[in-house]
Write a protein that holds these residues in place. Structure first.
Motif, PDB file in Angstrom:
ATOM      1  N   LEU A   1      15.841 -69.544 -46.301  1.00  8.95           N
ATOM      2  CA  LEU A   1      14.903 -70.571 -45.865  1.00  8.95           C
ATOM      3  C   LEU A   1      15.593 -71.922 -45.649  1.00  8.95           C
ATOM      4  O   LEU A   1      14.933 -72.954 -45.612  1.00  8.95           O
ATOM      5  N   GLU A   2      16.907 -71.904 -45.516  1.00  3.80           N
ATOM      6  CA  GLU A   2      17.600 -73.175 -45.388  1.00  3.80           C
ATOM      7  C   GLU A   2      17.194 -73.919 -44.125  1.00  3.80           C
ATOM      8  O   GLU A   2      16.995 -73.313 -43.073  1.00  3.80           O
ATOM      9  N   LYS A   3      17.020 -75.224 -44.275  1.00  2.04           N
ATOM     10  CA  LYS A   3      16.630 -76.145 -43.199  1.00  2.04           C
ATOM     11  C   LYS A   3      15.231 -75.877 -42.655  1.00  2.04           C
ATOM     12  O   LYS A   3      14.838 -76.456 -41.643  1.00  2.04           O
ATOM     13  N   ALA A   4      14.459 -75.019 -43.308  1.00  2.00           N
ATOM     14  CA  ALA A   4      13.094 -74.753 -42.852  1.00  2.00           C
ATOM     15  C   ALA A   4      12.207 -75.958 -43.164  1.00  2.00           C
ATOM     16  O   ALA A   4      12.415 -76.662 -44.153  1.00  2.00           O
TER      17      ALA A   4
ATOM     18  N   THR B   1      15.846 -67.088 -53.528  1.00  2.00           N
ATOM     19  CA  THR B   1      15.862 -67.540 -52.137  1.00  2.00           C
ATOM     20  C   THR B   1      16.864 -68.665 -51.932  1.00  2.00           C
ATOM     21  O   THR B   1      17.149 -69.429 -52.848  1.00  2.00           O
ATOM     22  N   LEU B   2      17.396 -68.766 -50.734  1.00  4.87           N
ATOM     23  CA  LEU B   2      18.282 -69.865 -50.366  1.00  4.87           C
ATOM     24  C   LEU B   2      17.437 -70.883 -49.615  1.00  4.87           C
ATOM     25  O   LEU B   2      17.054 -70.655 -48.465  1.00  4.87           O
ATOM     26  N   MET B   3      17.129 -72.009 -50.282  1.00  2.00           N
ATOM     27  CA  MET B   3      16.239 -73.028 -49.723  1.00  2.00           C
ATOM     28  C   MET B   3      16.980 -74.347 -49.544  1.00  2.00           C
ATOM     29  O   MET B   3      16.410 -75.417 -49.676  1.00  2.00           O
ATOM     30  N   ASP B   4      18.250 -74.275 -49.248  1.00  2.00           N
ATOM     31  CA  ASP B   4      19.085 -75.454 -49.076  1.00  2.00           C
ATOM     32  C   ASP B   4      18.572 -76.330 -47.939  1.00  2.00           C
ATOM     33  O   ASP B   4      18.253 -75.839 -46.849  1.00  2.00           O
ATOM     34  N   ARG B   5      18.451 -77.641 -48.199  1.00  2.00           N
ATOM     35  CA  ARG B   5      18.003 -78.636 -47.206  1.00  2.00           C
ATOM     36  C   ARG B   5      16.636 -78.292 -46.603  1.00  2.00           C
ATOM     37  O   ARG B   5      16.368 -78.567 -45.437  1.00  2.00           O
ATOM     38  N   MET B   6      15.773 -77.737 -47.409  1.00  2.00           N
ATOM     39  CA  MET B   6      14.439 -77.376 -46.944  1.00  2.00           C
ATOM     40  C   MET B   6      13.463 -78.526 -47.162  1.00  2.00           C
ATOM     41  O   MET B   6      13.563 -79.262 -48.147  1.00  2.00           O
TER      42      MET B   6
ATOM     43  N   ARG C   1      15.960 -68.686 -59.986  1.00  2.00           N
ATOM     44  CA  ARG C   1      17.292 -68.567 -59.367  1.00  2.00           C
ATOM     45  C   ARG C   1      17.323 -68.998 -57.900  1.00  2.00           C
ATOM     46  O   ARG C   1      18.257 -68.670 -57.172  1.00  2.00           O
ATOM     47  N   SER C   2      16.334 -69.721 -57.447  1.00  2.00           N
ATOM     48  CA  SER C   2      16.349 -70.207 -56.063  1.00  2.00           C
ATOM     49  C   SER C   2      17.317 -71.382 -55.942  1.00  2.00           C
ATOM     50  O   SER C   2      17.566 -72.102 -56.904  1.00  2.00           O
ATOM     51  N   VAL C   3      17.862 -71.574 -54.762  1.00  2.79           N
ATOM     52  CA  VAL C   3      18.806 -72.665 -54.504  1.00  2.79           C
ATOM     53  C   VAL C   3      18.107 -73.710 -53.658  1.00  2.79           C
ATOM     54  O   VAL C   3      17.802 -73.475 -52.490  1.00  2.79           O
TER      55      VAL C   3
ATOM     56  N   ARG D   1      19.756 -80.270 -51.941  1.00  2.00           N
ATOM     57  CA  ARG D   1      19.437 -81.222 -50.860  1.00  2.00           C
ATOM     58  C   ARG D   1      18.049 -81.017 -50.276  1.00  2.00           C
ATOM     59  O   ARG D   1      17.770 -81.488 -49.172  1.00  2.00           O
ATOM     60  N   SER D   2      17.169 -80.317 -50.970  1.00  2.00           N
ATOM     61  CA  SER D   2      15.812 -80.103 -50.466  1.00  2.00           C
ATOM     62  C   SER D   2      14.903 -81.248 -50.899  1.00  2.00           C
ATOM     63  O   SER D   2      15.158 -81.913 -51.904  1.00  2.00           O
ATOM     64  N   ASP D   3      13.829 -81.466 -50.141  1.00  2.00           N
ATOM     65  CA  ASP D   3      12.896 -82.554 -50.417  1.00  2.00           C
ATOM     66  C   ASP D   3      11.557 -81.982 -50.855  1.00  2.00           C
ATOM     67  O   ASP D   3      10.856 -81.348 -50.078  1.00  2.00           O
ATOM     68  N   LEU D   4      11.206 -82.211 -52.137  1.00  2.00           N
ATOM     69  CA  LEU D   4       9.942 -81.733 -52.685  1.00  2.00           C
ATOM     70  C   LEU D   4       8.998 -82.892 -52.981  1.00  2.00           C
ATOM     71  O   LEU D   4       8.144 -82.799 -53.854  1.00  2.00           O
ATOM     72  N   GLY D   5       9.138 -83.974 -52.250  1.00  2.00           N
ATOM     73  CA  GLY D   5       8.301 -85.143 -52.470  1.00  2.00           C
ATOM     74  C   GLY D   5       6.824 -84.824 -52.336  1.00  2.00           C
ATOM     75  O   GLY D   5       6.379 -84.322 -51.319  1.00  2.00           O
TER      76      GLY D   5
END
Length: 211
Positions: free
Chosen positions: A82-85, A100-105, A119-121, A124-128
């Motif tokens: 899911l990276e960059k999604a 899951t790979l959620m890098d920069r999501m 164990r998700s990554v 650099r993701s934004d969960l604001g």
């Protein structure tokens, strides 16, 4: 091209690596096809505010997908990319997002109520503004600054794993590893003076803030 089409058709029919999962490709979900180079087996397009409740997206590829305001509650994303999604205001209530790979999501204002993110990554993701009540982040990789922001309002217990959201994030004064993302040490690592010799938060002061 024919070779790619045949390969992706084979993957779809086999339902993923080792016969597990959907192998569906949702990357750049709203980007139009270019001169026929992207086969129908390679990309799946879903409309704005799509509804995919209780579906299986295990090991699927959502790289750079536009998932804004879509409903994925109860769905399985185990091992998905899911990276960059962009999942602004997306609904992941009760979803399995483990491994899951959620890098920069982008997960601004997303609903992660009772979701499992073990164990998700999330580097650099934004969960604001994300709703995380009952979410389980056990062993997830999150940048320290983001983790601190989530700890300010984390609450609830995941009904499936029985793990407290605050405990899974390592909030409070409990002994925990103070480092967030290994890919961004300057953002993730607090000053060494706040850590003990093993690299954990100072138990005496409970301080981990990189101020």
């Amino acid at each position: 091209m024919p070779a790619y089409a045949d390969l992706n058709k084979f993957e779809a029919e086999q339902r993923g690596e080792f016969g597990i999962g959907s192998a569906a490709q949702f990357g750049a979900a709203r980007r139009p096809q270019v001169r026929g180079l992207l086969s129908p087996f390679r990309l799946h397009f879903f409309p704005a505010k799509a509804v995919h409740v209780n579906e299986n997206f295990r090991r699927a590829n959502f790289t750079a997908a536009d998932m804004r305001e879509s409903n994925f509650s109860g769905s399985t994303f185990n091992g998905a990319y899911l990276e960059k999604a962009v999942a602004y205001r997306a609904n992941f209530t009760g979803a399995d997002l483990s491994d899951t790979l959620m890098d920069r999501m982008v997960l601004n204002e997303a609903n992660l109520t009772n979701a499992v993110l073990v164990r998700s990554v999330l580097t650099r993701s934004d969960l604001g503004g994300a709703i995380i009540e009952g979410a389980d982040f056990s062993d997830a990789v999150i940048d320290l600054t983001q983790k601190q922001a989530l700890c300010k309002y984390a609450n609830g217990t995941n009904p499936l794993t029985g793990v407290s959201t605050r405990k899974s994030l390592g909030c409070g004064n409990s002994r925990r590893n103070a480092y967030g993302s290994p890919s961004s040490p300057l953002l993730s690592a607090p000053p060494p003076k706040l850590l003990d010799r093993d690299g954990f938060c100072d138990e005496a002061t409970g301080m981990c803030d990189a101020k």
